[in-house]
Design a protein around this motif. Structure first.
Motif, short mmCIF file in Angstrom:
data_model
loop_
_atom_site.label_atom_id
_atom_site.label_comp_id
_atom_site.label_asym_id
_atom_site.label_seq_id
_atom_site.Cartn_x
_atom_site.Cartn_y
_atom_site.Cartn_z
N ARG A 1 0.96 -1.31 0.07
CA ARG A 1 0.05 -0.04 -0.11
C ARG A 1 0.96 1.34 0.24
N PRO B 1 -1.63 -1.73 -4.02
CA PRO B 1 -2.30 -2.28 -3.20
C PRO B 1 -2.51 -3.80 -3.53
N SER C 1 -6.20 4.16 0.21
CA SER C 1 -6.29 3.28 -0.96
C SER C 1 -7.22 3.74 -1.91
N ASN C 2 -6.82 3.92 -3.04
CA ASN C 2 -7.20 4.72 -4.36
C ASN C 2 -7.58 3.65 -5.31
N ASP D 1 -5.28 2.90 -8.37
CA ASP D 1 -4.11 1.93 -8.19
C ASP D 1 -4.51 0.40 -8.53
N TYR D 2 -5.61 0.03 -8.41
CA TYR D 2 -5.81 -1.23 -8.86
C TYR D 2 -6.12 -1.54 -10.20
#
Length: 328
Positions: free
Chosen positions: A186, A191, A226-227, A230-231
């Motif tokens: 993270r 993440p 957590s955004n 980002d995934y």
DNA sequence: AAGACGAAAGTGGTTGA
DNA sequence: TCAACAACTTTCGTCTT
């Protein structure tokens, strides 16, 4: 000035690597290197973050470029993810010298004794034993999850710190290792889902979450929120989607954030829904099930986020049925 | 038949009294 | 400590392509 000299509670920060964390005292990020003293000092409050830093430069001088080229050092880089940082000496089990000649009997018994003590001394304290076990677990877990070397090193650093704070007492090494790895991912904006890490280790999601929160509290580590963006990269590549879809997904996520659709929502579900919408818009349709599987959420969650997205962003379903068009 | 949709009931975490 | 709550999951039946 007196403040400059005090090092925090006997704690040793990592030596010879870049510390990704903020100053534990003031949270500042401007770290000043004092190379003459071998210290790392916070530019904000003056706290000495680390002393006894290793000078990684050459200890010799060269007066010409040829001389500089002819001198070099060899050896593997320092690695925090090896319990002795890869620095310990290895005595081979073969009774041969460097050029392959057999050793004389006296020499052989001498080497035998050396080897015995070398093995005994390598893992000498309980802390080292713990580290050795933890680092091998870290390697296992990280390679199973396909986590790159720099993030593993950061996780190793976090683990070393948590050992200093005696966080392992009464907890399983596995749980703490998993938590440091999750945190490291993270921090580096790559993440992984808590579920994913918990599955790969033999730790329950609940335990992992507890350890993770403890880690953040005790080590005072700042982890960016957590955004969902980002995934996107990882999910899109797992679903074999083009970069066009990725870009559209990111754009959709930015817009949905402006509409306040992201507050209190699971970022995994948001990323999944945005990918779903983008994949339909750009005619690379993937099923809700496939996306939900990759994102580790249920189809229902993908649907719910998708409905909100379509409603709030004013995306209309064309009469043709499956194609969507944005209204900008 | 596969995929999408929606309702209903259940779960684990957070919040506030 | 406990109840209320929001978000999410699981399950299952129905509709659409």
């Amino acid at each position: 000035m007196e403040r400059m000299r005090e090092s925090k509670g006997g704690e040793r920060y990592n030596h010879g690597t870049t510390d990704p964390m903020n100053c534990p005292e003031c949270g500042g990020v401007s770290v000043v290197e004092d190379t003459t003293r071998g210290e790392q000092v916070c530019g904000g409050c003056g706290l000495v973050l680390s002393d006894h830093r290793i000078d990684t430069g050459a200890e010799w001088r060269a007066f010409s470029s040829e001389e500089s080229d002819s001198r070099s050092r060899v050896g593997a880089p320092l690695r925090l993810s090896v319990h002795d940082k890869g620095l310990s000496t290895v005595i081979d089990w073969r009774d041969q010298d460097i050029s392959g000649r057999r050793l004389s009997p006296t020499r052989r018994s001498e080497i035998y004794r050396l080897r015995k003590w070398q093995i005994r001394s390598r893992v000498h304290s309980s802390m080292d034993r713990n580290l050795a076990q933890a680092m091998s677990e870290l390697e296992r877990l990280a390679s199973q999850l396909g986590i790159p070397r720099p993030i593993r090193e950061l996780a190793a650093l976090l683990y070393r710190k948590s050992l200093l704070y005696k966080l392992v007492r009464g907890r399983s090494i596995e749980a703490l290792v998993a938590a440091t790895l999750y945190a490291a991912c993270r921090i580096r904006l790559k993440p992984r889902a808590l579920d994913e890490v918990a599955d790969a280790s033999r730790v329950s999601k609940k335990k992992l979450g507890q350890c993770y929160r403890l880690l953040l509290r005790t080590l005072n580590v700042k982890v960016p929120l957590s955004n969902p963006v980002d995934y996107v990269g990882r999910f899109a590549s797992e679903l074999d989607l083009s970069s066009r879809v990725q870009l559209r997904t990111i754009e959709l996520l930015h817009r949905s954030r402006d509409f306040g659709l992201t507050i209190g929502r699971d970022p995994l579900g948001l990323a999944a829904a945005a990918i779903y919408v983008a994949s339909i818009m750009l005619d690379e349709r993937r099923t809700q099930r496939a996306i939900a599987q990759v994102a580790r959420v249920t189809e229902v969650t993908v649907r719910n986020r998708y409905k909100e997205l379509v409603l709030k962003l004013g995306i209309t379903t064309a009469p043709g049925g499956s194609s969507l068009s944005g209204s900008n």
